[in-house]
Motif scaffolding. Structure first.
Motif, mmCIF file in Angstrom:
data_model
loop_
_atom_site.group_PDB
_atom_site.id
_atom_site.type_symbol
_atom_site.label_atom_id
_atom_site.label_comp_id
_atom_site.label_asym_id
_atom_site.label_seq_id
_atom_site.Cartn_x
_atom_site.Cartn_y
_atom_site.Cartn_z
ATOM 1 N N LEU A 126 11.648 -120.014 42.259
ATOM 2 C CA LEU A 126 10.730 -120.470 43.305
ATOM 3 C C LEU A 126 10.883 -119.685 44.606
ATOM 4 N N ALA A 127 11.794 -118.727 44.624
ATOM 5 C CA ALA A 127 12.065 -117.949 45.835
ATOM 6 C C ALA A 127 10.993 -116.879 46.046
ATOM 7 N N GLY A 128 11.144 -116.150 47.127
ATOM 8 C CA GLY A 128 10.305 -114.986 47.375
ATOM 9 C C GLY A 128 9.267 -115.203 48.457
ATOM 10 N N SER A 129 8.552 -114.122 48.740
ATOM 11 C CA SER A 129 7.493 -114.123 49.754
ATOM 12 C C SER A 129 6.148 -113.876 49.104
ATOM 13 N N ARG A 130 5.170 -114.631 49.583
ATOM 14 C CA ARG A 130 3.806 -114.474 49.112
ATOM 15 C C ARG A 130 2.901 -114.219 50.318
ATOM 16 N N HIS A 131 1.891 -113.375 50.101
ATOM 17 C CA HIS A 131 0.996 -112.989 51.192
ATOM 18 C C HIS A 131 -0.479 -113.133 50.830
ATOM 19 N N THR A 132 -0.762 -113.579 49.624
ATOM 20 C CA THR A 132 -2.158 -113.765 49.189
ATOM 21 C C THR A 132 -2.325 -115.176 48.637
ATOM 22 N N THR A 133 -3.543 -115.681 48.714
ATOM 23 C CA THR A 133 -3.785 -117.025 48.186
ATOM 24 C C THR A 133 -3.600 -117.056 46.666
ATOM 25 N N GLY A 134 -3.875 -115.949 45.990
ATOM 26 C CA GLY A 134 -3.664 -115.909 44.543
ATOM 27 C C GLY A 134 -2.206 -116.102 44.176
ATOM 28 N N ALA A 135 -1.322 -115.397 44.867
ATOM 29 C CA ALA A 135 0.113 -115.536 44.598
ATOM 30 C C ALA A 135 0.605 -116.917 45.012
ATOM 31 N N GLY A 195 15.090 -125.344 27.506
ATOM 32 C CA GLY A 195 13.997 -124.609 26.883
ATOM 33 C C GLY A 195 12.848 -124.233 27.805
ATOM 34 N N PHE A 196 12.971 -124.507 29.083
ATOM 35 C CA PHE A 196 11.919 -124.144 30.044
ATOM 36 C C PHE A 196 12.275 -122.793 30.657
ATOM 37 N N ALA A 197 11.911 -121.725 29.954
ATOM 38 C CA ALA A 197 12.286 -120.366 30.360
ATOM 39 C C ALA A 197 11.779 -120.016 31.752
ATOM 40 N N GLU A 198 10.665 -120.586 32.155
ATOM 41 C CA GLU A 198 10.094 -120.268 33.462
ATOM 42 C C GLU A 198 11.041 -120.653 34.602
ATOM 43 N N ALA A 199 11.965 -121.549 34.349
ATOM 44 C CA ALA A 199 12.931 -121.955 35.375
ATOM 45 C C ALA A 199 13.848 -120.803 35.772
ATOM 46 N N HIS A 200 13.946 -119.791 34.919
ATOM 47 C CA HIS A 200 14.741 -118.608 35.248
ATOM 48 C C HIS A 200 13.858 -117.370 35.358
ATOM 49 N N ALA A 201 12.573 -117.543 35.517
ATOM 50 C CA ALA A 201 11.643 -116.415 35.663
ATOM 51 C C ALA A 201 11.846 -115.742 37.019
ATOM 52 N N ALA A 202 11.371 -114.516 37.097
ATOM 53 C CA ALA A 202 11.407 -113.787 38.364
ATOM 54 C C ALA A 202 10.510 -114.490 39.380
ATOM 55 N N PRO A 203 10.851 -114.425 40.650
ATOM 56 C CA PRO A 203 10.011 -115.052 41.668
ATOM 57 C C PRO A 203 8.583 -114.493 41.659
ATOM 58 N N ILE A 204 7.648 -115.315 42.049
ATOM 59 C CA ILE A 204 6.260 -114.876 42.213
ATOM 60 C C ILE A 204 6.139 -114.304 43.616
#
Length: 150
Positions: free
Chosen positions: A43-52, A139-148
């Protein structure tokens, strides 16, 4: 008067998010913004567009369906062309693996003429990381996915 209006709007937005509607947060962003969630996790990271930002909220709700944000405190300062908002929240959720999540969130927002130009979110990353680790182990792989990010 203006500060009370902003504080009331912040409380209303978090009530809407708690009801499952995060779109008002996305709609409140200025054409140019930074939405930063601190840490090194899915859930970390920086977003700059409404899509992200939209993709980030979708991920949040997949990992933590039906979160509840209890607003503890809202502090507002500055004029409409340079408003700063500090919010303290308690977030709770029943996680997708069946466990319960509770954490404290501090959010710092900058606004210009009613539009959000910057959001910085700080949450107890150890508590969050442990929850994401439990989800990944279930089993929820997205919990360790790269930040958006973008």
């Amino acid at each position: 008067m203006y500060h009370r209006f902003v504080a009331r709007r912040v409380r209303r937005i978090f009530a809407m998010i708690s009801a499952g509607d995060w779109q008002p947060m996305v709609d409140g962003m200025a054409p140019s913004f930074t939405y930063r969630f601190h840490g090194e996790h899915a859930l970390a990271g920086s977003r700059h567009t409404t899509g992200a930002l939209r993709a980030w909220w979708e991920r949040c709700f997949r990992l933590m369906p039906d979160p509840t944000f209890r607003v503890e405190e809202v502090l507002v300062t500055g004029p409409p062309w340079s408003t700063r908002v500090a919010t303290v929240l308690t977030v709770t959720a029943d996680l997708a693996d069946g466990s319960r999540y509770e954490n404290v969130v501090h959010q710092f927002v900058r606004m210009r003429w009613g539009r959000i130009t910057e959001v910085r979110t700080l949450e107890d990353t150890l508590v969050l990381q442990r929850a994401l680790d439990r989800l990944a182990a279930s089993g929820f792989a997205e919990a360790h996915a790269a930040p958006i990010t973008d």
